[in-house]
Scaffold this active site. Structure first.
Site, PDB file in Angstrom:
ATOM      1  N   VAL A   1      47.668 100.018  35.959  1.00  0.00           N
ATOM      2  CA  VAL A   1      48.644  98.742  35.826  1.00  0.00           C
ATOM      3  C   VAL A   1      48.484  98.039  34.611  1.00  0.00           C
ATOM      4  O   VAL A   1      49.388  97.609  33.963  1.00  0.00           O
ATOM      5  CB  VAL A   1      48.410  97.763  37.186  1.00  0.00           C
ATOM      6  CG1 VAL A   1      49.479  96.795  36.837  1.00  0.00           C
ATOM      7  CG2 VAL A   1      48.668  98.493  38.298  1.00  0.00           C
ATOM      8  N   ASP A   2      47.230  98.020  34.331  1.00  0.00           N
ATOM      9  CA  ASP A   2      46.800  97.083  32.772  1.00  0.00           C
ATOM     10  C   ASP A   2      47.455  98.169  31.753  1.00  0.00           C
ATOM     11  O   ASP A   2      48.128  97.372  30.964  1.00  0.00           O
ATOM     12  CB  ASP A   2      45.396  97.089  32.527  1.00  0.00           C
ATOM     13  CG  ASP A   2      44.849  95.770  33.156  1.00  0.00           C
ATOM     14  OD1 ASP A   2      45.699  94.872  33.470  1.00  0.00           O
ATOM     15  OD2 ASP A   2      43.572  95.862  33.794  1.00  0.00           O
ATOM     16  N   ILE A   3      47.393  99.193  31.867  1.00  0.00           N
ATOM     17  CA  ILE A   3      47.732 100.394  30.693  1.00  0.00           C
ATOM     18  C   ILE A   3      49.383 100.103  30.870  1.00  0.00           C
ATOM     19  O   ILE A   3      49.997  99.910  29.824  1.00  0.00           O
ATOM     20  CB  ILE A   3      47.425 101.557  30.930  1.00  0.00           C
ATOM     21  CG1 ILE A   3      45.663 101.640  30.938  1.00  0.00           C
ATOM     22  CG2 ILE A   3      48.086 102.433  29.867  1.00  0.00           C
ATOM     23  CD1 ILE A   3      45.177 101.298  29.592  1.00  0.00           C
TER      24      ILE A   3
END
Length: 419
Positions: free
Chosen positions: A187-189
């Protein structure tokens, strides 16, 4: 394993200055992408500790004879190509210096809690008063508005709250069945990717309007939007998708199978590929059976289909299957370890690992940008910085401070300069 960097790699964002006030992964990943594309990225860090991920290890990379902790692999994986300015934002003088930098920058990326930067005069409204052309990108767990706007959000909890873990992992009826996170902070990526797209769109718009934008990126929104076909499956059917392990909710056979000596991935995407697979597998009559002739029929009868295929696939060695299926154009592949990925001749030929110069380590490997321009990948010209590596240079060359001014800031703890 590593590849040489082209003498003049593509740098489409040359001349663009980015202030990276973000920490951890989503924001730094955004800024790293812009650095790979040629932007000058100045990473603003806390004196003393820097970005949180400088302490996220092991593993740490250390030079021979170094008795210290070394540089965290996690930090180096999201901060290549950047300059480090260690400056105390809580100090009025420190905040004033960052405002001066913002006045002459194109993009500012931050992931502070909603409203926090207003204390330092670094909120979007204040920044646009001093630089109307500035593009400000705010990355938070839940966005700038809504009932959860003030709540902090980390990748793992967002994977759970935004539905991704509900469809990841074996089902409750399977051994070990439980909600499972993806093996990387996906999700960060994905948030970093969406942020970079939004920033570049705002940069293109600024060429027409002369004005910047405030981009609002929420991990929660990104995760929900990235549910893709699973979200649409729910919106159309009204039924929440469930965990299916490695099976696909809309395609069959599309999962992992055990061969005689290991596992392989079989990814049959259409009826023609299924017919070819059956020919290789000695099941040439199966594609003419109404229960398996179409993808829709195979999905409806996936349990019976898997029960039929499993003993067949166990009857041959994994590489025998892969060779035979690739020969007829059936998508398939092994399940590689990360070591095997980077040792693969294809990864080597594509230059997926590059060596970059580092201030204290000599050089360190990094995973190259996956983007290619006319066959060449944009690659930053240096590895992630040590804390405060560029503080003096930035204050002198960009803001015009004298050496005495810089020494005074260092003595008062406003700025940290690496030794």
């Amino acid at each position: 394993m590593t590849a040489d960097i082209p003498a003049s790699p593509p740098a489409p964002l040359k001349g663009v200055r980015v202030l990276d006030l973000s920490r951890i992964l989503a924001g730094p990943w955004t800024a790293q992408m812009l650095a790979d594309l040629g932007a000058e990225v100045i990473k603003i860090e806390r004196p003393g500790s820097g970005d949180d991920t400088r302490g996220w290890g092991p593993p740490y990379a250390k030079a021979d004879g170094d008795d210290g902790r070394g540089e965290a692999a996690y930090f180096m994986g999201a901060n290549r190509g950047k300059k480090s300015l260690a400056i105390d934002l809580k100090s009025p003088d420190g905040a004033a210096l960052v405002r001066k930098l913002a006045a002459d920058s194109d993009i500012l990326i931050e992931n502070f809690k909603v409203g926090d930067l207003a204390r330092y005069g670094l909120d979007p409204t204040s920044l646009h008063e001093i630089n109307p052309r500035l593009i400000v990108c705010s990355i938070t767990g839940f966005g700038q508005t809504g009932p959860r706007a003030s709540q902090a959000g980390y990748d793992l909890m967002i994977q759970g709250m935004a539905g991704l873990m509900s469809i990841t992992g074996p089902g409750d009826d399977q051994p070990g069945g439980a909600p499972t996170k993806v093996g990387v902070a996906v999700v960060d990526i994905l948030t970093g990717l969406n942020a970079a797209i939004a920033i570049l769109a705002a940069l293109a718009e600024r060429h027409r309007t002369g004005k910047g934008r405030h981009v609002d990126l929420a991990l929660y929104d990104v995760c929900a939007a990235s549910l893709a076909n699973q979200a649409m499956n729910f919106l159309i059917s009204g039924q929440s998708p469930v965990r299916m392990g490695n099976k696909h909710p809309n395609i069959a056979p599309y999962e992992t199978y055990a061969a005689a000596d290991g596992h392989l991935i079989l990814a049959v995407g259409n009826d023609g590929q299924f017919r070819k697979f059956c020919q290789v597998a000695g099941l040439s009559d199966l594609p003419d059976d109404p229960d398996y002739a179409t993808n829709s029929a195979r999905v409806a009868n996936r349990v019976a289909l898997s029960a039929m295929l499993e003993p067949v696939l166990r009857g041959r060695m994994r590489d025998d299957w892969l060779e035979a299926l690739k020969a007829v154009g059936v998508p398939c592949g092994p399940i590689n370890t990360i070591q095997e990925v980077f040792a693969d001749p294809h990864a080597v030929a594509r230059g997926l690992v590059r060596d970059l110069p580092h201030a204290t380590l000599g050089s360190v490997p990094t995973v190259s940008s996956p983007i290619r321009f006319d066959g060449d990948a944009p690659v930053s010209d240096r590895a992630a910085p040590v804390l405060g590596q560029d503080s003096a240079d930035i204050l002198e060359s960009v803001l015009g401070l004298s050496r005495d001014d810089i020494d005074d800031l260092v003595a008062r703890g406003v700025v940290q300069v690496s030794s």
